[in-house]
Design a protein around this motif. Structure first.
Motif, PDB file in Angstrom:
ATOM      1  N   GLU A  11     -68.852 -58.911  62.059  1.00  0.00           N
ATOM      2  CA  GLU A  11     -67.539 -59.084  61.397  1.00  0.00           C
ATOM      3  C   GLU A  11     -67.575 -58.556  59.967  1.00  0.00           C
ATOM      4  O   GLU A  11     -66.615 -57.949  59.484  1.00  0.00           O
ATOM      5  N   ALA A  12     -68.687 -58.792  59.295  1.00  0.00           N
ATOM      6  CA  ALA A  12     -68.796 -58.362  57.897  1.00  0.00           C
ATOM      7  C   ALA A  12     -68.707 -56.846  57.802  1.00  0.00           C
ATOM      8  O   ALA A  12     -67.980 -56.299  56.957  1.00  0.00           O
ATOM      9  N   ASN A  13     -69.413 -56.155  58.682  1.00  0.00           N
ATOM     10  CA  ASN A  13     -69.341 -54.689  58.687  1.00  0.00           C
ATOM     11  C   ASN A  13     -67.917 -54.212  58.943  1.00  0.00           C
ATOM     12  O   ASN A  13     -67.430 -53.298  58.282  1.00  0.00           O
ATOM     13  N   GLN A  14     -67.265 -54.857  59.928  1.00  0.00           N
ATOM     14  CA  GLN A  14     -65.886 -54.452  60.253  1.00  0.00           C
ATOM     15  C   GLN A  14     -64.954 -54.710  59.071  1.00  0.00           C
ATOM     16  O   GLN A  14     -64.146 -53.873  58.704  1.00  0.00           O
ATOM     17  N   TRP A  15     -65.111 -55.880  58.483  1.00  0.00           N
ATOM     18  CA  TRP A  15     -64.240 -56.238  57.348  1.00  0.00           C
ATOM     19  C   TRP A  15     -64.442 -55.252  56.192  1.00  0.00           C
ATOM     20  O   TRP A  15     -63.488 -54.840  55.534  1.00  0.00           O
ATOM     21  N   MET A  16     -65.699 -54.863  55.983  1.00  0.00           N
ATOM     22  CA  MET A  16     -65.983 -53.908  54.915  1.00  0.00           C
ATOM     23  C   MET A  16     -65.282 -52.578  55.186  1.00  0.00           C
ATOM     24  O   MET A  16     -64.639 -52.012  54.299  1.00  0.00           O
ATOM     25  N   GLU A  17     -65.399 -52.103  56.432  1.00  0.00           N
ATOM     26  CA  GLU A  17     -64.761 -50.821  56.771  1.00  0.00           C
ATOM     27  C   GLU A  17     -63.249 -50.907  56.604  1.00  0.00           C
ATOM     28  O   GLU A  17     -62.624 -49.982  56.110  1.00  0.00           O
ATOM     29  N   GLU A  18     -62.685 -52.041  57.009  1.00  0.00           N
ATOM     30  CA  GLU A  18     -61.223 -52.164  56.972  1.00  0.00           C
ATOM     31  C   GLU A  18     -60.674 -52.395  55.569  1.00  0.00           C
ATOM     32  O   GLU A  18     -59.594 -51.926  55.233  1.00  0.00           O
ATOM     33  N   HIS A  19     -61.405 -53.139  54.761  1.00  0.00           N
ATOM     34  CA  HIS A  19     -60.841 -53.527  53.459  1.00  0.00           C
ATOM     35  C   HIS A  19     -61.528 -52.898  52.253  1.00  0.00           C
ATOM     36  O   HIS A  19     -60.861 -52.398  51.355  1.00  0.00           O
ATOM     37  N   MET A  20     -62.843 -52.929  52.238  1.00  0.00           N
ATOM     38  CA  MET A  20     -63.551 -52.447  51.042  1.00  0.00           C
ATOM     39  C   MET A  20     -63.373 -50.934  50.851  1.00  0.00           C
ATOM     40  O   MET A  20     -63.116 -50.462  49.746  1.00  0.00           O
ATOM     41  N   PHE A  21     -63.499 -50.171  51.951  1.00  0.00           N
ATOM     42  CA  PHE A  21     -63.451 -48.706  51.823  1.00  0.00           C
ATOM     43  C   PHE A  21     -62.076 -48.211  51.378  1.00  0.00           C
ATOM     44  O   PHE A  21     -61.941 -47.130  50.827  1.00  0.00           O
ATOM     45  N   GLU A  22     -61.067 -49.031  51.650  1.00  0.00           N
ATOM     46  CA  GLU A  22     -59.714 -48.663  51.262  1.00  0.00           C
ATOM     47  C   GLU A  22     -59.585 -48.641  49.726  1.00  0.00           C
ATOM     48  O   GLU A  22     -58.870 -47.822  49.155  1.00  0.00           O
ATOM     49  N   TYR A  23     -60.273 -49.554  49.106  1.00  0.00           N
ATOM     50  CA  TYR A  23     -60.200 -49.641  47.639  1.00  0.00           C
ATOM     51  C   TYR A  23     -61.335 -48.875  46.981  1.00  0.00           C
ATOM     52  O   TYR A  23     -61.164 -48.229  45.944  1.00  0.00           O
ATOM     53  N   TYR A  24     -62.529 -48.987  47.565  1.00  0.00           N
ATOM     54  CA  TYR A  24     -63.713 -48.299  47.029  1.00  0.00           C
ATOM     55  C   TYR A  24     -64.005 -47.093  47.918  1.00  0.00           C
ATOM     56  O   TYR A  24     -64.711 -47.208  48.920  1.00  0.00           O
ATOM     57  N   HIS A  25     -63.442 -45.936  47.540  1.00  0.00           N
ATOM     58  CA  HIS A  25     -63.570 -44.737  48.379  1.00  0.00           C
ATOM     59  C   HIS A  25     -64.986 -44.196  48.343  1.00  0.00           C
ATOM     60  O   HIS A  25     -65.578 -44.050  47.270  1.00  0.00           O
ATOM     61  N   LEU A  26     -65.500 -43.881  49.531  1.00  0.00           N
ATOM     62  CA  LEU A  26     -66.865 -43.363  49.615  1.00  0.00           C
ATOM     63  C   LEU A  26     -66.909 -41.875  49.242  1.00  0.00           C
ATOM     64  O   LEU A  26     -65.935 -41.155  49.377  1.00  0.00           O
ATOM     65  N   GLY A  27     -68.067 -41.459  48.763  1.00  0.00           N
ATOM     66  CA  GLY A  27     -68.271 -40.040  48.447  1.00  0.00           C
ATOM     67  C   GLY A  27     -68.808 -39.843  47.045  1.00  0.00           C
ATOM     68  O   GLY A  27     -68.934 -40.789  46.267  1.00  0.00           O
ATOM     69  N   ASP A  28     -69.126 -38.562  46.731  1.00  0.00           N
ATOM     70  CA  ASP A  28     -69.604 -38.255  45.377  1.00  0.00           C
ATOM     71  C   ASP A  28     -68.429 -38.214  44.421  1.00  0.00           C
ATOM     72  O   ASP A  28     -67.432 -37.541  44.676  1.00  0.00           O
ATOM     73  N   LEU A  29     -68.513 -38.906  43.309  1.00  0.00           N
ATOM     74  CA  LEU A  29     -67.466 -38.848  42.295  1.00  0.00           C
ATOM     75  C   LEU A  29     -67.794 -37.772  41.268  1.00  0.00           C
ATOM     76  O   LEU A  29     -66.915 -37.252  40.598  1.00  0.00           O
ATOM     77  N   LYS A  30     -69.082 -37.492  41.129  1.00  0.00           N
ATOM     78  CA  LYS A  30     -69.496 -36.507  40.136  1.00  0.00           C
ATOM     79  C   LYS A  30     -70.895 -36.036  40.499  1.00  0.00           C
ATOM     80  O   LYS A  30     -71.762 -36.839  40.821  1.00  0.00           O
ATOM     81  N   SER A  31     -71.091 -34.725  40.476  1.00  0.00           N
ATOM     82  CA  SER A  31     -72.427 -34.198  40.737  1.00  0.00           C
ATOM     83  C   SER A  31     -72.566 -32.891  39.977  1.00  0.00           C
ATOM     84  O   SER A  31     -71.914 -31.913  40.298  1.00  0.00           O
TER      85      SER A  31
END
Ligand SMILES: Cc1ncc(C[n+]2csc(CCOP(=O)(O)OP(=O)(O)O)c2C)c(N)n1
Ligand code: SF4
Ligand SMILES: [Mg+2]
Lengths: 253, 362
Positions: A232-252
């Motif tokens: 459930e925690a993994n699912q909740w993270m995918e559904e809610h956290m990634f929406e606000y905290y976008h994955l990827g490089d912000l600066k390189s």
């Protein structure tokens, strides 16, 4: 075929890094900390820099990181890891120096140390475990707690008028001249783990090669603090956290 | 070649002494009346000569944690500040004490409490000698009373800090930090090489060489028995320091009827008072604790059986006087004289207090 035949050395396709010792980890099932520890041990081992690595562990669930990865460590006061790492790296310039910090540690009590170490371009790598909660102290609100998310100190859910907004400190870090690499990753799937490992490797290489500050945020689960099963925690993270905290490089750079 | 005699402020002397005695790193945040330490270091650019790191930190909280990091990695590191800044360092000092990290903290005291004043004071005696942060610990506390001692105590502090793996505080004040006096700087001593550091600090987190166990710098231990054992180890170390490291200076105590106990800049004022009293035929001696921790309880106890009274003179409301009373245990009357608010008392006031209190009519 017997079990022992299957686990014969010639059939080995994976083994944990030697630097990760056999001490039982104290992390809850489904917690991201353990996975990130393994990645750190793997990267150090693959880079062959065990003898030059110094880690700084935080106050938070990862306070005992030094019990699991067999390198030299310093255990910091809550939030102060970047100041400690600053001095170690300036005084031992050829070392790999990294901190490992939670969201309460890095984005709340240690905000000043974090921002200023990054802004000075200290040649350190910061691994930032953002589980949107204070895991260690029993699930209180963190600066990164999402709007509406329930914690022990906002049992009715985080609300703007009382608590303000979830802090995107990684976005702030990306605006600082001193940072050369800022990335947001996660470790909820095999593909994500591979990407996270690449980011950690990049950050560690930057420290060794003195290219400036690196910050790798790992959007993480805290199954206990979130009161969810690991799945459930993994699912909740995918559904809610990634929406606000976008994955990827912000600066390189 | 004759020694070169220079004229400079106590704060400047600390900076020059640090460069000369193999200091590896200075981390500090500006605050009056000690900013000349960082300013002098910045002007001298020791990173181009000895390789010493100099960094203006974002706060005293950061400075003291930089000492934790640098000292924990075996380096000779120091910071300096004044009272409100040192208050902010107490968390880090407790962690350094717990993790047994060497380092030098210079406190050029100003008046308090709070933001207080930028004028001199000795109001941080309690904070310095009682630990200051959380838990059962002490710092070694050295109190310089001249610019020369501010220079000399830098190397001494590092020697003690590494001998006992303990943070050492040089408790100076705005008078000694700002006054210009003659000084002979210590001779140049090279910084230790990385190999020397690894060999002499086998506990330091310098990177684990294959075959050696990992080094962890930490003050954390959740097992009560193990934590108590660590505390016993610390206490045994403090006993050792009490036994070996008490330092005092005595002036005319042999035949003294009265004793003045004073440290730092107050001892300089007391010295003048004693000279004047002796001219009047009043036999007064001075005991100057150079180490405030460990405190010279035994010697003061001994002298208390010989004198008719003791005046403790400090630039505060009366802090060291508590230690003097502990040493004296009622054997002779003890009184305190001091001023607060940044006012530095005169020798005349000390003389008047002594005469008044002990009814000396001469
Ligand atoms: C100065 C200080 N204040 C408070 C605490 C108590 N404390 C321990 S861990 C923690 C929060 C940790 O949260 P986070 O950094 O997010 O790490 P996590 O446990 O979630 O990995 C707090 C508040 C402390 N140890 N020190
Ligand atoms: S409380 Fe949360 S962060 Fe801590 S170990 Fe458990 S799951 Fe991980
Ligand atoms: Mg957290």
């Amino acid at each position: 075929m017997e079990r022992n035949d299957i686990i014969a050395p010639e059939n080995l396709v994976y083994k944990k890094p030697t630097l990760l010792n056999d001490t039982d980890m104290h992390y809850c099932p489904g917690c991201s900390h353990g996975v990130v520890h393994k990645l750190i041990a793997e990267v150090i081992e693959e880079m062959g820099i065990e003898e030059k690595a110094v880690g700084v562990s935080p106050v938070g669930c990862a306070v005992f990181a030094y019990k699991y990865i067999d390198i030299d460590w310093q255990e910091a006061a809550h939030g102060r890891a970047p100041a400690i790492a600053t001095a170690i790296k300036r005084l031992w310039p050829d070392r790999l120096v990294f901190t490992y910090q939670g969201d309460g540690d890095l984005a709340c009590i240690g905000t000043a140390e974090t921002i200023h170490a990054l802004n000075r371009g200290e040649n350190i790598a910061i691994i930032f475990i953002n589980n949107a909660i204070y895991g260690m102290t029993g699930g209180q609100m963190a600066p990164t707690t999402l709007m509406g998310m329930k914690t022990a100190t906002c049992p009715y859910g985080r609300q703007a008028d009382l608590h303000g907004y979830p802090l995107k400190i990684t976005e702030i870090a990306a605006t600082l001249e001193g940072t050369c690499f800022v990335s947001r990753q996660s470790v909820h799937s095999v593909a994500a783990i591979r990407k996270a490992k690449r980011a950690i490797r990049q950050a560690f290489e930057n420290s060794v090669n003195r290219r400036g500050s690196s910050l790798v945020e790992i959007v993480s689960t805290c199954s206990s603090g979130w009161k969810k099963t690991p799945i459930e925690a993994n699912q909740w993270m995918e559904e809610h956290m990634f929406e606000y905290y976008h994955l990827g490089d912000l600066k390189s750079i | 070649m004759a020694e070169e005699i220079l004229l400079m402020k106590g704060n400047e002397a600390v900076a020059h002494a640090a460069i000369r005695c193999g200091c590896d790193g200075y981390f500090g945040y500006p605050i009056t009346p000690q900013s000349e330490i960082l300013e002098t270091l910045a002007a001298e650019k020791p990173w181009e000569t000895t390789g010493m790191v100099v960094l203006q930190a974002e706060s005293e909280v950061a400075s003291i944690n930089m000492l934790y990091g640098g000292g924990g990695a075996g380096k000779r590191v120091m910071t300096s500040s004044s009272s409100p800044g040192v208050a902010l360092m107490q968390e880090g000092l407790a962690y350094m004490a717990g993790a047994e990290i060497p380092g030098l903290i210079v406190n050029v005291q100003r008046g308090g409490p709070g933001l207080g004043t930028i004028q001199p004071s000795q109001g941080d005696y309690f904070q310095a000698t009682r630990g200051g942060g959380n838990g059962d610990y002490y710092l070694i506390v050295l109190a310089p009373s001249s610019v020369q001692e501010m220079a000399d105590f830098v190397d001494l502090s590092f020697e003690l800090a590494f001998k006992y793996r303990i943070p050492v505080m040089m408790l100076s004040d705005g008078v000694i930090g700002q006054v210009m006096e003659k000084v002979v700087l210590p001779p140049f001593k090279p910084r230790r090489t990385e190999e020397e550091i690894i060999a002499s600090c086998p506990w330091a987190s310098t990177g684990r060489k294959a075959g050696r166990p990992i080094n962890v710098i930490t003050s954390l231990e959740l097992q009560p028995e193990a934590m108590e054992k660590h505390n016993h180890h610390l206490q045994a170390k403090y006993d050792e320091i009490r036994k070996n490291e008490v330092r005092i200076e005595e002036t005319m105590t042999d035949d003294a009827d009265y004793l003045i106990v004073a440290f730092g800049s107050a001892a300089r004022i007391a010295q003048k008072a004693i000279d004047d009293l002796r001219k009047e035929g009043i036999r007064v001696g001075l005991l100057r604790p150079i180490t405030l921790w460990p405190f010279p309880y035994d010697r003061i106890c001994e002298l208390s059986t010989k004198v008719k009274g003791i005046l403790t003179f400090e630039i505060n409301a009366g802090q060291m006087v508590e230690d003097v009373r502990l040493a004296v245990e009622g054997r002779t009357p003890v009184t305190h004289y001091g001023k607060m608010g940044g006012i530095v008392p005169t020798p005349e006031e000390v003389i008047a207090t002594l005469k008044d209190h002990f009814h000396i009519t001469q």
